[in-house]
Every structure is written in structure tokens, then in C-alpha cells.
Design a protein around this motif. Structure first.
Motif, mmCIF file in Angstrom:
data_model
loop_
_atom_site.group_PDB
_atom_site.id
_atom_site.type_symbol
_atom_site.label_atom_id
_atom_site.label_comp_id
_atom_site.label_asym_id
_atom_site.label_seq_id
_atom_site.Cartn_x
_atom_site.Cartn_y
_atom_site.Cartn_z
ATOM 1 N N LYS A 10 0.802 -1.217 0.000
ATOM 2 C CA LYS A 10 0.000 0.000 0.000
ATOM 3 C C LYS A 10 0.838 1.272 0.000
ATOM 4 O O LYS A 10 0.386 2.306 -0.446
ATOM 5 N N ASN A 11 2.061 1.212 0.465
ATOM 6 C CA ASN A 11 2.923 2.388 0.483
ATOM 7 C C ASN A 11 3.835 2.477 -0.733
ATOM 8 O O ASN A 11 4.621 3.405 -0.835
ATOM 9 N N SER A 12 3.721 1.516 -1.627
ATOM 10 C CA SER A 12 4.564 1.509 -2.823
ATOM 11 C C SER A 12 3.744 1.071 -4.034
ATOM 12 O O SER A 12 3.801 -0.093 -4.431
ATOM 13 N N PRO A 13 3.002 1.998 -4.632
ATOM 14 C CA PRO A 13 2.167 1.632 -5.778
ATOM 15 C C PRO A 13 2.965 1.044 -6.939
ATOM 16 O O PRO A 13 2.498 0.136 -7.623
ATOM 17 N N GLU A 14 4.167 1.524 -7.124
ATOM 18 C CA GLU A 14 4.993 1.012 -8.220
ATOM 19 C C GLU A 14 5.357 -0.458 -7.985
ATOM 20 O O GLU A 14 5.311 -1.282 -8.894
ATOM 21 N N GLU A 15 5.685 -0.788 -6.749
ATOM 22 C CA GLU A 15 5.988 -2.175 -6.416
ATOM 23 C C GLU A 15 4.737 -3.043 -6.546
ATOM 24 O O GLU A 15 4.806 -4.180 -7.009
ATOM 25 N N LEU A 16 3.595 -2.504 -6.137
ATOM 26 C CA LEU A 16 2.329 -3.218 -6.293
ATOM 27 C C LEU A 16 2.103 -3.590 -7.757
ATOM 28 O O LEU A 16 1.774 -4.732 -8.070
ATOM 29 N N LEU A 17 2.299 -2.636 -8.651
ATOM 30 C CA LEU A 17 2.096 -2.908 -10.075
ATOM 31 C C LEU A 17 3.069 -3.973 -10.587
ATOM 32 O O LEU A 17 2.710 -4.810 -11.414
ATOM 33 N N GLY A 18 4.287 -3.970 -10.070
ATOM 34 C CA GLY A 18 5.251 -5.008 -10.442
ATOM 35 C C GLY A 18 4.802 -6.385 -9.983
ATOM 36 O O GLY A 18 4.880 -7.362 -10.734
ATOM 37 N N LYS A 19 4.321 -6.460 -8.749
ATOM 38 C CA LYS A 19 3.833 -7.744 -8.223
ATOM 39 C C LYS A 19 2.602 -8.219 -8.992
ATOM 40 O O LYS A 19 2.446 -9.411 -9.259
ATOM 41 N N LEU A 20 1.724 -7.281 -9.352
ATOM 42 C CA LEU A 20 0.539 -7.653 -10.122
ATOM 43 C C LEU A 20 0.917 -8.220 -11.486
ATOM 44 O O LEU A 20 0.269 -9.145 -11.972
ATOM 45 N N GLU A 22 3.502 -9.980 -12.063
ATOM 46 C CA GLU A 22 3.936 -11.350 -11.797
ATOM 47 C C GLU A 22 2.730 -12.276 -11.655
ATOM 48 O O GLU A 22 2.728 -13.388 -12.181
ATOM 49 N N VAL A 23 1.715 -11.819 -10.942
ATOM 50 C CA VAL A 23 0.486 -12.608 -10.786
ATOM 51 C C VAL A 23 -0.163 -12.815 -12.151
ATOM 52 O O VAL A 23 -0.639 -13.904 -12.471
ATOM 53 N N TYR A 24 -0.171 -11.771 -12.945
ATOM 54 C CA TYR A 24 -0.725 -11.823 -14.302
ATOM 55 C C TYR A 24 -0.056 -12.952 -15.090
ATOM 56 O O TYR A 24 -0.735 -13.762 -15.732
ATOM 57 N N ALA A 25 1.250 -13.044 -15.023
ATOM 58 C CA ALA A 25 1.981 -14.109 -15.721
ATOM 59 C C ALA A 25 1.704 -15.470 -15.085
ATOM 60 O O ALA A 25 1.486 -16.459 -15.802
ATOM 61 N N ASP A 26 1.687 -15.524 -13.762
ATOM 62 C CA ASP A 26 1.445 -16.792 -13.062
ATOM 63 C C ASP A 26 0.104 -17.414 -13.412
ATOM 64 O O ASP A 26 -0.055 -18.622 -13.400
ATOM 65 N N PHE A 27 -0.888 -16.565 -13.687
ATOM 66 C CA PHE A 27 -2.226 -17.051 -14.004
ATOM 67 C C PHE A 27 -2.491 -17.099 -15.510
ATOM 68 O O PHE A 27 -3.639 -17.054 -15.951
ATOM 69 N N ASP A 28 -1.410 -17.174 -16.284
ATOM 70 C CA ASP A 28 -1.494 -17.335 -17.738
ATOM 71 C C ASP A 28 -2.182 -16.160 -18.430
ATOM 72 O O ASP A 28 -2.978 -16.334 -19.341
ATOM 73 N N TYR A 29 -1.881 -14.951 -17.986
ATOM 74 C CA TYR A 29 -2.263 -13.708 -18.650
ATOM 75 C C TYR A 29 -3.771 -13.526 -18.851
ATOM 76 O O TYR A 29 -4.238 -13.383 -19.981
ATOM 77 N N PRO A 30 -4.548 -13.496 -17.765
ATOM 78 C CA PRO A 30 -6.002 -13.305 -17.907
ATOM 79 C C PRO A 30 -6.331 -11.921 -18.489
ATOM 80 O O PRO A 30 -5.772 -10.906 -18.072
ATOM 81 N N GLU A 31 -7.236 -11.923 -19.443
ATOM 82 C CA GLU A 31 -7.595 -10.679 -20.137
ATOM 83 C C GLU A 31 -8.162 -9.620 -19.201
ATOM 84 O O GLU A 31 -7.930 -8.424 -19.422
ATOM 85 N N ASP A 32 -8.881 -10.034 -18.173
ATOM 86 C CA ASP A 32 -9.505 -9.039 -17.301
ATOM 87 C C ASP A 32 -8.499 -8.278 -16.438
ATOM 88 O O ASP A 32 -8.836 -7.267 -15.826
ATOM 89 N N MET A 33 -7.240 -8.725 -16.421
ATOM 90 C CA MET A 33 -6.202 -8.014 -15.683
ATOM 91 C C MET A 33 -5.408 -7.048 -16.569
ATOM 92 O O MET A 33 -4.688 -6.192 -16.055
ATOM 93 N N GLU A 34 -5.534 -7.156 -17.870
ATOM 94 C CA GLU A 34 -4.727 -6.351 -18.793
ATOM 95 C C GLU A 34 -4.777 -4.844 -18.548
ATOM 96 O O GLU A 34 -3.753 -4.178 -18.677
ATOM 97 N N PRO A 35 -5.948 -4.269 -18.214
ATOM 98 C CA PRO A 35 -5.991 -2.807 -18.076
ATOM 99 C C PRO A 35 -5.025 -2.215 -17.053
ATOM 100 O O PRO A 35 -4.609 -1.068 -17.194
#
Length: 80
Positions: A10-20, A22-35
Motif C-alpha cells: 500500500k505504500n509503494s504503488p509502483e511495487e504493487l504494479l510489479g507484483k501484479l 507477476e500474478v498476471y503471468a502466473d495465471f497465464d495472462y487473464p484478459e480481465d487483468m490487462e488494463p
């Protein structure tokens, strides 16, 4: 899982986006996360080159927040 990442970063939005991303890749690139994946092109005509880095990060975090609200509503609906 994504809401946990939100709280943890919550104190590092840039790090949050980086972690997201990674999750996006881990879950085989779901379209609903692309935005809100920082390296994906915008599908709504938004041009990140016209805005500051901070504005772009704020936008992506806001899109992530919208995603969480939609997912929360789906989960609540499915519980009934």
C-alpha cells in the motif's frame, strides 16, 4: 491474492504494479487483468506519453481498484 498484494504494497504503488504483473503471468495472462498491467498497451485510447509517471501509476492503481471491486461483487453474488 491480489487484495493481499494491495495491502502488503500500500505504500509503494509502483511495487504493487510489479507484483501484479507477476500474478498476471502466473495465471497465464487473464484478459480481465490487462488494463492495469503496466507493460500492456491501453485499450481505451489512453496515451501514457501525455502524462507523468506518477499520473500513469495512479491510473493503473485505480484500474486495479476497479478490478478488485468487480471481483468482490462477483464473489459476493456467487455466495448467495
Amino acid at each position: 491474492m491480489t487484495s493481499h498484494l494491495k495491502e502488503k504494497n500500500k505504500n509503494s504503488p509502483e511495487e504493487l504494479l510489479g507484483k501484479l504483473s507477476e500474478v498476471y503471468a502466473d495465471f497465464d495472462y487473464p484478459e480481465d487483468m490487462e488494463p492495469f498491467i503496466h507493460y500492456m498497451p491501453s485499450s481505451d485510447g489512453y496515451n501514457p506519453l501525455l502524462y507523468s509517471k506518477e499520473e500513469n501509476i495512479t491510473r493503473l492503481v485505480s484500474l486495479f481498484e476497479e478490478f478488485l471491486q468487480k471481483e468482490k461483487a462477483v464473489v459476493q453474488f456467487e455466495q448467495f
